[in-house]
Write an enzyme that holds these catalytic residues in place. Structure first.
Site, PDB file in Angstrom:
ATOM      1  CB  THR A 161      -1.077   0.106   1.249  1.00 12.04           C
ATOM      2  OG1 THR A 161      -0.266  -0.109   2.326  1.00 12.04           O
ATOM      3  CG2 THR A 161      -2.183  -1.047   1.611  1.00 12.04           C
ATOM      4  CG  ASP A 204      -2.708   1.522   7.211  1.00 11.39           C
ATOM      5  OD1 ASP A 204      -3.425   1.782   7.290  1.00 11.39           O
ATOM      6  OD2 ASP A 204      -2.135   3.180   7.703  1.00 11.39           O
ATOM      7  CB  VAL A 238       7.517  -8.151   6.663  1.00 10.50           C
ATOM      8  CG1 VAL A 238       7.178  -7.627   5.744  1.00 10.50           C
ATOM      9  CG2 VAL A 238       8.219  -7.373   7.742  1.00 10.50           C
ATOM     10  CG  LEU A 249      11.539  -1.695  -3.850  1.00 11.44           C
ATOM     11  CD1 LEU A 249      11.261  -3.498  -4.285  1.00 11.44           C
ATOM     12  CD2 LEU A 249      10.639  -1.024  -3.830  1.00 11.44           C
ATOM     13  CE  LYS A 297      18.091   8.918   3.297  1.00 16.15           C
ATOM     14  NZ  LYS A 297      17.503   8.774   1.889  1.00 16.15           N
ATOM     15  CE  LYS A 326      16.048  -1.871   2.821  1.00 16.11           C
ATOM     16  NZ  LYS A 326      14.657  -2.244   2.632  1.00 16.11           N
ATOM     17  CB  VAL A 342      12.505  16.635  -0.163  1.00 23.26           C
ATOM     18  CG1 VAL A 342      12.833  16.655  -1.338  1.00 23.26           C
ATOM     19  CG2 VAL A 342      12.869  18.068  -0.535  1.00 23.26           C
ATOM     20  CD  GLU A 356      18.626  15.216   6.407  1.00 26.68           C
ATOM     21  OE1 GLU A 356      17.505  15.352   5.350  1.00 26.68           O
ATOM     22  OE2 GLU A 356      19.059  16.158   6.639  1.00 26.68           O
TER      23      GLU A 356
END
Length: 334
Positions: free
Chosen positions: A13, A40, A66, A127, A131, A143, A179, A257
């Site tokens: 979703t 959700d 998951v 996916l 980062k 990740k 952003v 960041e």
């Protein structure tokens, strides 16, 4: 390839999950089943309104997390292909809730792998994110761990012909929490906060992300990490494309960041090949013949020391090109 097959999308979703669903049900009518797996219920309800059952009988919605291996195993029974898009992805939230991020992004990846091996899944595409390359925040670190788990899964599959691969790309234009939607909402206040005038990011459209996933599903031999050749943009150019009249105070880089994002490091260059439209980082010891792979895809080895980061990219979006892209890919959703 997908004729009479079944595909499951975790995090279905989300922005990319919805784009993948549209691609599959409109361009691949021979698919027997597309399962949207997410936790959700409200988002599933809303998405189901967009795809009436009488018009899209192949679409299924399944509530699940998951983190719950038993539920994942049950969901995967009868599934041929899995696209793993579920993740906890907001950097500040991950920093504040580290345990939850680890449970979803790492524990969830392990559950996807084990459930795939225990059922009849043929291929899995996970996916990733820019980062995950030389990470400096928890989200990126989880990740990267997830990427390594999926790549290593090809070594533990034994007799199972399943193939695991990963796709890594930069900011998806217009995706939830990115952003551009943020700036479009802030434009009403007349102020667009800039973290750093020199900050850059990679940019890919939703369709570009979809195309890359489909490429990996169809072409992966197992263990590859695919990286697209995409342009960069400057955050300040995005702000000027959206609200040239707005004030643009510099608020500083947030914790976790980077000024510029990377997708391929110099250490990766030893295993990186140019496929034309994409780069691919192959395993140091692939389970298949490297030379045959090179010949099959006309792959060219990159130079040792090659890096791919948003600040040193050869391709750049301009203020004018960003305006056009926003008009095409983002504005219709607002």
């Amino acid at each position: 390839m997908f004729e009479k097959s079944s595909i499951l999308i975790t995090g279905g979703t989300g922005s990319l999950g919805k784009a993948l669903t549209k691609e599959l049900v409109t361009k691949h009518p021979d698919i027997s089943k597309v399962v949207i797996f997410s936790r959700d219920e409200q988002k599933q309800f809303q998405m189901a309104q967009e795809y009436p059952e009488d018009q899209y009988p192949q679409l299924r919605f399944l509530i699940g997390d998951v983190r719950d291996k038993d539920r994942v195993v049950r969901a995967f029974k009868g599934i041929d292909y899995v696209i793993h898009a579920a993740a906890m992805k907001h950097v500040p939230i991950a920093e504040y809730n580290p345990d939850e991020c680890v449970k979803t992004n790492i524990g969830g990846a392990q559950n996807i792998i084990h459930a795939s091996l225990e059922t009849g899944v043929k291929r899995v595409v996970a996916l990733s994110t820019d980062k995950a390359c030389a990470p400096i925040n928890l989200y990126g670190a989880t990740k990267l761990t997830s990427d390594k788990l999926f790549i290593a899964a090809n070594n533990i599959k034994g007799w199972n012909p399943i193939r695991f691969s990963v796709v890594r790309y930069g900011n998806v234009m217009g995706s939830n929490g990115s952003v551009i939607p943020f700036f479009m909402k802030k434009k009403k206040d007349g102020t667009l906060p800039i973290t750093d005038p020199g900050m850059t990011r990679f940019n890919i459209s939703l369709q570009g992300g979809v195309d890359m996933v489909m490429h990996a599903l169809k072409n992966a031999w197992g263990g590859e990490l695919f990286v697209p050749k995409i342009p960069s943009y400057k955050i300040l150019d995005v702000a000027n494309a959206i609200g040239p009249e707005c004030e643009k105070p510099v608020v500083g880089i947030r914790p976790g960041e980077k000024l510029h994002e990377e997708m391929i490091t110099s250490s990766d260059s030893f295993y990186t090949y140019d496929l034309g439209e994409y780069y691919v980082i192959i395993p140091s010891h692939p389970s298949w013949d490297r030379q045959k792979f090179i010949e099959e895809f006309d792959a060219t080895k990159v130079e040792e020391g090659f890096t791919y980061n948003s600040g040193e990219n050869e391709s750049w979006e301009t203020i004018e090109s960003l305006k056009e892209l926003i008009k095409i890919h983002v504005t219709p959703n607002y």
